[in-house]
Enzyme design. Structure first.
Site, short mmCIF file in Angstrom:
data_model
loop_
_atom_site.label_atom_id
_atom_site.label_comp_id
_atom_site.label_asym_id
_atom_site.label_seq_id
_atom_site.Cartn_x
_atom_site.Cartn_y
_atom_site.Cartn_z
N LYS A 259 -2.61 -0.62 12.75
CA LYS A 259 -3.16 -0.28 13.98
C LYS A 259 -3.46 1.40 14.15
O LYS A 259 -2.60 1.97 13.59
CB LYS A 259 -2.38 -0.96 15.10
CG LYS A 259 -2.51 -2.31 15.38
CD LYS A 259 -2.08 -2.65 16.77
CE LYS A 259 -0.98 -3.59 16.59
NZ LYS A 259 -0.07 -3.95 17.81
N HIS A 260 -4.21 1.69 15.11
CA HIS A 260 -4.21 3.10 15.23
C HIS A 260 -3.01 3.59 15.93
O HIS A 260 -2.16 3.06 16.50
CB HIS A 260 -5.29 3.27 16.22
CG HIS A 260 -6.49 3.34 15.82
ND1 HIS A 260 -7.11 4.10 14.69
CD2 HIS A 260 -7.57 2.42 15.78
CE1 HIS A 260 -8.38 3.57 14.25
NE2 HIS A 260 -8.75 2.85 15.04
#
Ligand SMILES: *[C@@H]1O[C@H](CO)[C@@H](O)[C@H](O)[C@H]1NC(C)=O
Ligand SMILES: *[C@@H]1O[C@H](CO)[C@@H](O)[C@H](O)[C@H]1NC(C)=O
Ligand SMILES: *[C@@H]1O[C@H](CO)[C@@H](O)[C@H](O)[C@H]1NC(C)=O
Ligand SMILES: *[C@@H]1O[C@H](CO)[C@@H](O)[C@H](O)[C@H]1NC(C)=O
Length: 503
Positions: A259-260
């Site tokens: 995920k970012h």
């Protein structure tokens, strides 16, 4: 050669699909949740652990504050209040679910006096069961000890991704072994003798639509000129970036590293876009060179570039506003920036820049080592000048633009970060420029900074100012394309330049 090439590509595609599928299936999202029958009035979700807080202090109410340790300089949030123990030897117990995605900071304060009792940092594991005992030590009455005990061991949430990785690795090894075996004459003969070759050959070829081997082979020279030259390295890199992008966009198994990053930090997911922009730069240069060599006019190319960018931006705006089911799209709430929009803008600037100053590839460099060793840079000095100026603008705006209510040059996430002093300063100058030019309602309303830092202002990760940096990235890709064409067949030169680009 073309037959094995097509088969190889089909195999590679299968392999990718299989590894993505196995990763998705094995990810904890679909793994059965363990039996929580004995739970203390709490339903644990993925990436959570159970924490039981035993307050054995008579006459002291406790407030437990919590946050992730990776939340940089963050305000702590109230997790739970634990009332005083009623009788000695009968602790008051509260059960809470704590998130296990990152390490945690726990701070226990005396509720009435707002005084710190103890503070600890710990990395809880998924579905673990932990107890925190708060009590007086035996020797000193005023000494308070906080002991964390593991009641039930957590599960290893990295196991699925490791298995998926291993499965992928085994598949790759098997496939390369098969390809190696197929390249051996004896093995191929044996195979074709073992199965009725005529029939299966015909079947396979008609299924795959490849030209039959028995028929007249296509003239080699004709195929060379018609098929555009493809660079396998560029295609491979693009394939890797695309596969990662698909995996990340489908949730990445909810692992934090797919995920970012919320604000500070770098995860696999954060790499995909810059990689993609880099490859786009190389492709711009390679395809433009081949168009110009075939005598395409610069004016026609410019029209093509403009049309493509326009399409990209339009499609992007349609894609980032997928609320058709919620009612008619209203312009008031339309998000303008987005990934495709930024790709379109970057493409336009870099492609036009290259088109304006395009020069034919010097022939001497492609064969002899005699050419000037910095030619790839000196031949494109106007582009470098423009890019350096653009980057100067970015630096100046980011660090010297006064933003009302925020420190000049602020780079933080706002929200809880920096002790909660600048909650509305998310993104500093970049966020300010977007809010000023586009307006709050035309930006991303739930940026990833909201996850850890609980920011409330709109902030767009694909904002206007950041486009400058993607342009620079794409330009580096152009430069990589130049190196590949200018120094063809000089592997050492290419490698050295590649290293410099990386640095
Ligand atoms: C966690 O451990 C405590 C103490 O051993 C136990 O009483 C409780 O039932 C456990 N909870 C779950 C959900 O397993
Ligand atoms: C702790 O909280 C309870 C109510 O929740 C209250 O009655 C009690 O007086 C508090 N104790 C102290 C020491 O503040
Ligand atoms: C808890 O106690 C510490 C030390 O007295 C104090 O600085 C802090 O403000 C209190 N509250 C929180 C949320 O940390
Ligand atoms: C931040 O913005 C919110 C609403 O957008 C507002 O309620 C709040 O007062 C602002 N905070 C500061 C410190 O300006």
């Amino acid at each position: 050669m073309s037959g094995t090439g097509a088969a190889g590509r089909a195999l590679a595609a299968l392999l990718l699909a299989a590894s993505v599928l196995s990763a998705a299936l094995l990810a904890p999202g679909s793994s059965p949740t363990p039996d929580l029958g004995k739970k203390r009035h709490l339903e644990l979700k993925m990436d959570q652990a159970l924490l039981l807080i035993h307050n054995e202090l008579p006459g002291t109410n406790l407030t437990i504050y919590w946050n992730f340790d990776c939340c940089y300089h963050c305000l702590l949030q109230v997790l739970v209040d634990v009332s005083q123990s009623r009788k000695p030897g009968e602790p008051s117990i509260e059960a809470v679910a704590v998130s296990t995605q990152h390490g945690s900071i726990l701070q226990l304060n005396d509720t009435a006096e707002e005084k710190q009792v103890c503070r600890l940092e710990y990395k809880f594991g998924e579905f673990g069961n932990y107890s925190l005992f708060v009590k007086h030590t035996h020797d000193g009455v005023n000494e308070i000890a906080c002991d964390l005990v593991v009641n039930e061991k957590p599960v290893d949430s990295n196991l699925p991704v490791s298995i998926a990785f291993l499965v992928g690795l085994v598949l790759i090894i098997v496939v390369s072994f098969l390809r190696f075996a197929l390249s051996l004459e004896d093995f191929r003969d044996w195979i074709s003798r073992a199965i009725n070759s005529q029939e299966t050959d015909g079947l396979i070829n008609s299924e795959l639509g490849s030209p039959s081997r028995a028929g007249d082979p296509p003239p080699e020279a004709w195929r060379q000129s018609a098929a555009p030259l493809r660079l396998r390295s560029v295609d491979t890199f693009r394939g890797i970036a695309l596969t990662l992008m698909v995996f990340v966009n489908y949730g990445g198994g909810r692992y934090w590293y797919f995920k970012h990053a919320s604000w500070n930090g770098l995860t696999v997911a954060d790499l995909v876009f810059p990689w993609f922009v880099f490859i786009m730069g190389s492709s711009i240069f390679l395809s433009m060179t081949s168009f110009l060599q075939r005598g395409c006019s610069k004016f026609r190319l410019l029209g093509k570039i403009a049309w493509r960018s326009f399409l990209l931006i339009c499609i992007g705006i349609v894609i980032v506003n997928p609320n058709y089911c919620l009612g008619p799209l209203s312009w008031e709430k339309t998000r303008i920036p987005g990934v495709l929009q930024r790709l379109g803008g970057t493409y336009f600037v870099v492609a036009v820049l290259e088109l304006l100053f395009a020069k034919p590839v010097p022939e001497i460099c492609t064969s002899e080592r005699s050419c000037f060793s910095l030619l790839d840079i000196t031949s494109s000095w106007p582009q470098w000048l423009f890019i350096l100026m653009l980057e100067g603008v970015w630096l100046a705006l980011t660090f010297f633009l006064p933003v009302p209510g925020c420190p000049t040059g602020y780079l933080g996430p706002g929200g809880l970060g920096d002790g909660g002093k600048y909650p509305n300063c998310t993104g500093g100058a970049a966020g300010y420029i977007d809010r000023l030019l586009l307006g709050d309602h035309h930006l991303h309303q739930h940026p990833s900074s909201a996850v850890l830092y609980h920011t409330e202002v709109a902030y767009d990760p694909e904002g206007i100012l950041g486009t400058i940096n993607s342009i620079v990235m794409a330009f580096l890709g152009v430069q990589a394309g130049k190196i590949l064409l200018y120094y063809k067949d000089q592997t050492k030169g290419i490698l050295i330049r590649g290293l410099f680009l990386l640095l």
